[in-house]
Design a protein around this motif. Structure first.
Motif, short mmCIF file in Angstrom:
data_model
loop_
_atom_site.label_atom_id
_atom_site.label_comp_id
_atom_site.label_asym_id
_atom_site.label_seq_id
_atom_site.Cartn_x
_atom_site.Cartn_y
_atom_site.Cartn_z
N VAL A 27 0.84 -1.20 0.00
CA VAL A 27 0.00 0.00 0.00
C VAL A 27 0.87 1.26 0.00
O VAL A 27 0.65 2.17 -0.78
N GLY A 48 -7.96 5.69 -2.26
CA GLY A 48 -7.23 4.45 -2.47
C GLY A 48 -5.74 4.61 -2.63
O GLY A 48 -5.01 3.63 -2.81
N SER A 49 -5.24 5.85 -2.57
CA SER A 49 -3.81 6.09 -2.78
C SER A 49 -2.96 5.72 -1.57
O SER A 49 -1.73 5.64 -1.68
N GLY A 50 -3.60 5.54 -0.41
CA GLY A 50 -2.85 5.18 0.79
C GLY A 50 -2.83 6.26 1.86
O GLY A 50 -2.07 6.16 2.83
N LYS A 51 -3.68 7.29 1.71
CA LYS A 51 -3.69 8.40 2.67
C LYS A 51 -3.96 7.94 4.10
O LYS A 51 -3.25 8.32 5.01
N SER A 52 -5.01 7.14 4.26
CA SER A 52 -5.35 6.71 5.63
C SER A 52 -4.24 5.84 6.21
O SER A 52 -3.92 5.95 7.40
N THR A 53 -3.66 5.01 5.37
CA THR A 53 -2.57 4.15 5.82
C THR A 53 -1.38 5.00 6.28
O THR A 53 -0.80 4.75 7.35
P1 ADP Z 1 -7.04 6.29 1.01
O1 ADP Z 1 -7.21 6.71 2.45
O2 ADP Z 1 -6.13 7.17 0.24
O3 ADP Z 1 -8.35 6.11 0.33
P2 ADP Z 1 -6.19 3.76 2.15
O4 ADP Z 1 -4.91 3.99 2.91
O5 ADP Z 1 -7.43 3.67 2.96
O6 ADP Z 1 -6.33 4.86 1.01
O7 ADP Z 1 -6.06 2.43 1.31
C1 ADP Z 1 -5.04 2.23 0.34
C2 ADP Z 1 -5.18 0.84 -0.23
O8 ADP Z 1 -4.97 -0.12 0.79
C3 ADP Z 1 -6.54 0.54 -0.81
O9 ADP Z 1 -6.37 -0.19 -2.00
C4 ADP Z 1 -7.21 -0.29 0.26
O10 ADP Z 1 -8.13 -1.18 -0.31
C5 ADP Z 1 -6.05 -1.03 0.90
N1 ADP Z 1 -6.28 -1.30 2.33
C6 ADP Z 1 -6.45 -0.38 3.28
N2 ADP Z 1 -6.61 -0.94 4.49
C7 ADP Z 1 -6.54 -2.28 4.29
C8 ADP Z 1 -6.64 -3.45 5.14
N3 ADP Z 1 -6.82 -3.33 6.46
N4 ADP Z 1 -6.52 -4.66 4.56
C9 ADP Z 1 -6.33 -4.77 3.24
N5 ADP Z 1 -6.22 -3.73 2.39
C10 ADP Z 1 -6.33 -2.51 2.90
#
Ligand code: ADP
Ligand code: MG
Length: 231
Positions: A27, A48-53
């Motif tokens: 991610v 989906g870019s990974g912001k929350s992560t």
């Molecule tokens: P954003 O906040 O930019 O929308 P996320 O960080 O939420 O992006 O997610 C980035 C990618 O990681 C997405 O493709 C999402 O499906 C995947 N993802 C996020 N959390 C999980 C998780 N707990 N398990 C599997 N995949 C995840």
């Protein structure tokens, strides 16, 4: 002092993946980021870019799969859960899209709560809460509960709550995502003013016009971080 110890925070080749069955889904890929004290940085990226992560890692809510993260010279990548909680609590003032205020408490009580948790004496709490509510322009609304005030006032209370413990930086996750455009401008103006007063701010958003309000911008795309010019 090392270079890593001097900046507010520094990420070096940070990767994060999620396990999906037997597969490891990447991610965040090799994120390098250095943020100086007093910065106002926007991290912009589409869904989906990974912001929350990335937010979870910056906020010490989650650990990277690999790579290194220093916050105030402290090695976050080596911290255990207790140390992470301590760092998070001490160093970071979170601001959320949904405000996350407690509905049964009035605005003053919401702002006071983190001070109660950290054992600040009542007289000192009163003084700090008043100073924050006045600075954020919601002193007159102090006895109102969140549902009795506007979205902008809710976000002001949430920012007051984030700042009251004097964190090293504010980490704001789509802070204008639930606000109309006038209120968005008002809150962005407030962030700029707070930054001018010395507060470090990291703002995460998918909206370009929100990101442009910050002093600098990095773009997150498919888990990679580039400069505002896309390089
Ligand atoms: P954003 O906040 O930019 O929308 P996320 O960080 O939420 O992006 O997610 C980035 C990618 O990681 C997405 O493709 C999402 O499906 C995947 N993802 C996020 N959390 C999980 C998780 N707990 N398990 C599997 N995949 C995840
Ligand atoms: Mg997200």
């Amino acid at each position: 002092m090392t270079a890593a110890a001097m900046s507010l925070l520094r990420l070096e080749k940070v990767c994060k993946g999620y396990r999906l069955g037997k597969e490891d889904i990447p991610v965040l890929r090799d994120i390098d980021l250095e943020v100086e004290r007093g910065a106002y940085l926007a991290i912009m990226g589409p869904s989906g870019s990974g912001k929350s992560t990335l937010l979870h890692i910056l906020g010490c809510l989650d650990a990277p799969t690999s790579g290194r993260y220093w916050l105030n010279g402290q090695a976050v990548h080596e911290a255990d859960a207790t140390a992470l909680a301590w760092l998070r609590n001490r160093s970071i003032g979170f601001v959320f899209q949904n405000f996350n205020l407690l509905p049964r408490l009035n605005l003053a009580q919401n702002v006071e709560l983190p001070l109660i948790y950290s054992g600040v004496p009542a007289s000192e709490r009163k003084r700090l809460v008043q100073a924050m509510l006045e600075r954020l322009g919601i002193w007159e609304r102090r006895k109102h509960r969140p549902h009795e005030v506007s979205g902008g006032q809710k976000q002001r209370a949430a920012i007051a709550r984030a700042l009251v413990k004097k964190p090293d930086f504010i980490l704001a996750d789509e802070p204008t995502g639930n606000l109309d455009s006038d209120t968005t401008r008002e809150i962005l103006k407030l962030f700029s003013a707070l930054n001018g007063e010395g507060h470090s701010i990291i703002l995460i958003t998918h909206e370009a016009d929100v990101a442009q309000a910050a002093g600098s911008m990095r773009i997150l795309r498919d888990g990679r971080l580039s400069g505002a010019d896309g390089k």
